[in-house]
Motif scaffolding. Sequence first.
Motif, mmCIF file in Angstrom:
data_model
loop_
_atom_site.group_PDB
_atom_site.id
_atom_site.type_symbol
_atom_site.label_atom_id
_atom_site.label_comp_id
_atom_site.label_asym_id
_atom_site.label_seq_id
_atom_site.Cartn_x
_atom_site.Cartn_y
_atom_site.Cartn_z
ATOM 1 N N SER A 1 0.828 -1.206 0.000
ATOM 2 C CA SER A 1 0.000 0.000 0.000
ATOM 3 C C SER A 1 0.862 1.256 0.000
ATOM 4 C CB SER A 1 -0.912 0.000 1.231
ATOM 5 O OG SER A 1 -1.780 -1.111 1.233
ATOM 6 N N ARG A 2 1.860 1.268 0.849
ATOM 7 C CA ARG A 2 2.777 2.405 0.939
ATOM 8 C C ARG A 2 3.582 2.547 -0.350
ATOM 9 N NH1 ARG A 2 4.475 7.252 3.347
ATOM 10 N NH2 ARG A 2 6.721 7.282 3.618
ATOM 11 N N ALA A 3 4.043 1.410 -0.898
ATOM 12 C CA ALA A 3 4.838 1.453 -2.120
ATOM 13 C C ALA A 3 4.036 2.041 -3.276
ATOM 14 C CB ALA A 3 5.323 0.050 -2.470
ATOM 15 N N ARG A 4 2.788 1.612 -3.413
ATOM 16 C CA ARG A 4 1.934 2.142 -4.487
ATOM 17 C C ARG A 4 1.725 3.638 -4.306
ATOM 18 N NH1 ARG A 4 -2.343 0.546 -7.912
ATOM 19 N NH2 ARG A 4 -3.053 2.441 -8.967
ATOM 20 N N TRP A 5 1.498 4.065 -3.060
ATOM 21 C CA TRP A 5 1.307 5.492 -2.815
ATOM 22 C C TRP A 5 2.537 6.285 -3.225
ATOM 23 C CZ3 TRP A 5 3.668 9.290 0.033
ATOM 24 C CH2 TRP A 5 2.964 10.505 0.161
ATOM 25 N N ARG A 6 3.714 5.789 -2.868
ATOM 26 C CA ARG A 6 4.944 6.508 -3.207
ATOM 27 C C ARG A 6 5.146 6.582 -4.714
ATOM 28 N NH1 ARG A 6 9.272 7.319 0.591
ATOM 29 N NH2 ARG A 6 10.458 7.886 -1.262
ATOM 30 N N MET A 7 4.921 5.484 -5.412
ATOM 31 C CA MET A 7 5.110 5.482 -6.857
ATOM 32 C C MET A 7 4.099 6.396 -7.549
ATOM 33 S SD MET A 7 7.781 3.656 -7.331
ATOM 34 C CE MET A 7 8.337 4.276 -5.747
ATOM 35 N N ASP A 8 2.854 6.388 -7.081
ATOM 36 C CA ASP A 8 1.844 7.282 -7.660
ATOM 37 C C ASP A 8 2.175 8.740 -7.364
ATOM 38 O OD1 ASP A 8 0.494 5.121 -8.644
ATOM 39 O OD2 ASP A 8 -1.198 5.250 -7.264
ATOM 40 N N ARG A 9 2.627 9.013 -6.146
ATOM 41 C CA ARG A 9 2.972 10.385 -5.777
ATOM 42 C C ARG A 9 4.066 10.936 -6.673
ATOM 43 N NH1 ARG A 9 6.754 11.754 -0.836
ATOM 44 N NH2 ARG A 9 8.126 10.949 -2.460
ATOM 45 N N ASN A 10 5.014 10.088 -7.031
ATOM 46 C CA ASN A 10 6.105 10.531 -7.910
ATOM 47 C C ASN A 10 5.590 10.982 -9.275
ATOM 48 O OD1 ASN A 10 7.880 9.926 -5.860
ATOM 49 N ND2 ASN A 10 8.589 8.003 -6.768
ATOM 50 N N LEU A 11 4.394 10.514 -9.631
ATOM 51 C CA LEU A 11 3.777 10.902 -10.898
ATOM 52 C C LEU A 11 2.756 12.021 -10.716
ATOM 53 C CD1 LEU A 11 3.167 7.340 -12.426
ATOM 54 C CD2 LEU A 11 5.020 8.929 -12.973
ATOM 55 N N ALA B 1 11.923 2.571 -14.850
ATOM 56 C CA ALA B 1 12.430 3.603 -13.945
ATOM 57 C C ALA B 1 11.730 3.526 -12.595
ATOM 58 C CB ALA B 1 12.231 4.988 -14.567
ATOM 59 N N GLU B 2 10.411 3.298 -12.627
ATOM 60 C CA GLU B 2 9.675 3.170 -11.372
ATOM 61 C C GLU B 2 10.143 1.950 -10.591
ATOM 62 O OE1 GLU B 2 5.237 4.887 -11.647
ATOM 63 O OE2 GLU B 2 5.636 3.258 -13.056
ATOM 64 N N GLN B 3 10.401 0.864 -11.289
ATOM 65 C CA GLN B 3 10.845 -0.347 -10.606
ATOM 66 C C GLN B 3 12.188 -0.133 -9.927
ATOM 67 O OE1 GLN B 3 8.884 -3.247 -10.359
ATOM 68 N NE2 GLN B 3 10.417 -3.559 -8.738
ATOM 69 N N MET B 4 13.058 0.625 -10.558
ATOM 70 C CA MET B 4 14.337 0.952 -9.926
ATOM 71 C C MET B 4 14.115 1.775 -8.663
ATOM 72 S SD MET B 4 16.843 1.858 -13.133
ATOM 73 C CE MET B 4 18.147 2.354 -12.008
ATOM 74 N N ALA B 5 13.216 2.750 -8.737
ATOM 75 C CA ALA B 5 12.919 3.577 -7.572
ATOM 76 C C ALA B 5 12.289 2.740 -6.467
ATOM 77 C CB ALA B 5 11.992 4.714 -7.971
ATOM 78 N N LEU B 6 11.411 1.809 -6.840
ATOM 79 C CA LEU B 6 10.770 0.950 -5.855
ATOM 80 C C LEU B 6 11.778 0.019 -5.194
ATOM 81 C CD1 LEU B 6 8.264 -0.100 -4.447
ATOM 82 C CD2 LEU B 6 7.820 -1.564 -6.436
ATOM 83 N N ASP B 7 12.695 -0.522 -5.987
ATOM 84 C CA ASP B 7 13.733 -1.396 -5.421
ATOM 85 C C ASP B 7 14.611 -0.626 -4.424
ATOM 86 O OD1 ASP B 7 12.785 -3.461 -6.946
ATOM 87 O OD2 ASP B 7 14.316 -3.275 -8.513
ATOM 88 N N ALA B 8 14.924 0.625 -4.752
ATOM 89 C CA ALA B 8 15.724 1.447 -3.843
ATOM 90 C C ALA B 8 14.947 1.748 -2.566
ATOM 91 C CB ALA B 8 16.131 2.749 -4.537
ATOM 92 N N LEU B 9 13.647 2.006 -2.707
ATOM 93 C CA LEU B 9 12.805 2.265 -1.540
ATOM 94 C C LEU B 9 12.775 1.050 -0.621
ATOM 95 C CD1 LEU B 9 10.681 4.084 -0.095
ATOM 96 C CD2 LEU B 9 8.945 2.991 -1.544
ATOM 97 N N LYS B 10 12.603 -0.118 -1.201
ATOM 98 C CA LYS B 10 12.517 -1.342 -0.402
ATOM 99 C C LYS B 10 13.857 -1.683 0.245
ATOM 100 C CE LYS B 10 10.047 -4.764 -2.002
ATOM 101 N NZ LYS B 10 9.498 -5.804 -2.902
ATOM 102 N N ALA B 11 14.946 -1.364 -0.426
ATOM 103 C CA ALA B 11 16.270 -1.697 0.111
ATOM 104 C C ALA B 11 16.556 -0.957 1.405
ATOM 105 C CB ALA B 11 17.346 -1.380 -0.932
ATOM 106 N N ASN B 12 16.000 0.244 1.526
ATOM 107 C CA ASN B 12 16.249 1.062 2.719
ATOM 108 C C ASN B 12 15.095 1.055 3.706
ATOM 109 O OD1 ASN B 12 18.831 2.026 1.842
ATOM 110 N ND2 ASN B 12 17.781 3.394 0.423
ATOM 111 N N ALA B 13 14.031 0.323 3.394
ATOM 112 C CA ALA B 13 12.826 0.381 4.214
ATOM 113 C C ALA B 13 13.000 -0.388 5.520
ATOM 114 C CB ALA B 13 11.636 -0.177 3.440
ATOM 115 N N LEU B 14 12.417 0.153 6.579
ATOM 116 C CA LEU B 14 12.419 -0.501 7.889
ATOM 117 C C LEU B 14 11.147 -1.330 7.985
ATOM 118 C CD1 LEU B 14 13.524 2.651 9.913
ATOM 119 C CD2 LEU B 14 14.983 0.743 9.210
ATOM 120 N N VAL B 15 11.159 -2.458 7.290
ATOM 121 C CA VAL B 15 9.977 -3.304 7.134
ATOM 122 C C VAL B 15 10.361 -4.746 7.406
ATOM 123 C CG1 VAL B 15 8.259 -4.156 5.475
ATOM 124 C CG2 VAL B 15 8.924 -1.748 5.442
#
Length: 333
Positions: A241-251, A270-284
């Motif tokens: 849910s959070r990931a989708r919100w972030r990717m949509d917000r970027n647009l 490009a979005e997938q790269m941004a999502l992978d970077a988000l997940k790599a640093n996420a406290l999840v």
Amino acid sequence: MKLSVLDQSVAMAGRGQDASIRQTLALAQAAERLGYARFWVSEHHAHPSIVGTAPEILMAAIATQTQRIRIGSAGVMLPHYASLKVAEQFRVLDALAPGRIDLGVGRAPGSDGKTAQLLNPDRYASENFPQQVMELQAWVKGQPLPVGHPGHGVFAYPQSATSPDIWMLGSSDYGAQLAAHLGLPYAFAWFITDGQGAEQALHMYRETFRPSASLDKPKATLCVWALAADTDEQAWHLFKSRARWRMDRNLGRIGPMLPPDQAERDYSPAEQMALDALKANALVGSAATVSNKLRALADRLALDELVVITWTHDPQAQLHSYALLAQEFNLKP
């Protein structure tokens, strides 16, 4: 280590926005039961996703429903308002919850430029932010403003034996420098910058800190986004849910948070790269996974408190995340 909570009253698809405000109140009560040190609420305007527009009103409701937890703003966007009015509001809050009020202030608009101008037509209001903070310090603490100042002889009421603690909020060196100069505690918005600039800002704050009447040594914290569940797999499912919100917000697509089962869509390379970077640093992850990451972060930055923000579509999943972390950190109600 102490843990605290920042809740942003996030809009959820399929539920009224008023429910998000009531959920913030319920979460504050739960946070107190779980042993969290503080409960902060944010201020945003004309934002379809974050519907907490009046932290001082929400704090008043929380004050009447809690007994021990500190209650704060993260923060009041001071350039929108007169410092005297903010001081009066928070002096009233301190009367409702003596010795439990944190007044976090920020310079950012918490909105778009058009909305900011509607709140305060002065386009250059943010340039007066340091002066406003100094005025706020005097009025909140019941100290007279100097002769020659328009506010000399004016005081913020009600006065009492306690007063709110003022915190400087920031996501850059600016807030760190001002907090250090004025001798204020400082909270860095890690969740906004994904950690970029945090080490530099904290170092600058600590190295240039000047003791004040209310604080004799630096006091800093981070506001971080984190999500825990019973297993890593469950946590990453909720994170959709959070990931989708972030990717949509970027647009430029800003709206309510979707449930995880409806949150996936096809992402561009490009979005997938941004999502992978988000997940790599996420406290999840599981409670153990997230608590280990939080402890490592706190150790690296020499912090004894972190403020945790958690978005989930299901309020019970959000509450469960905070309960799991409270257990991992052995918080005491």
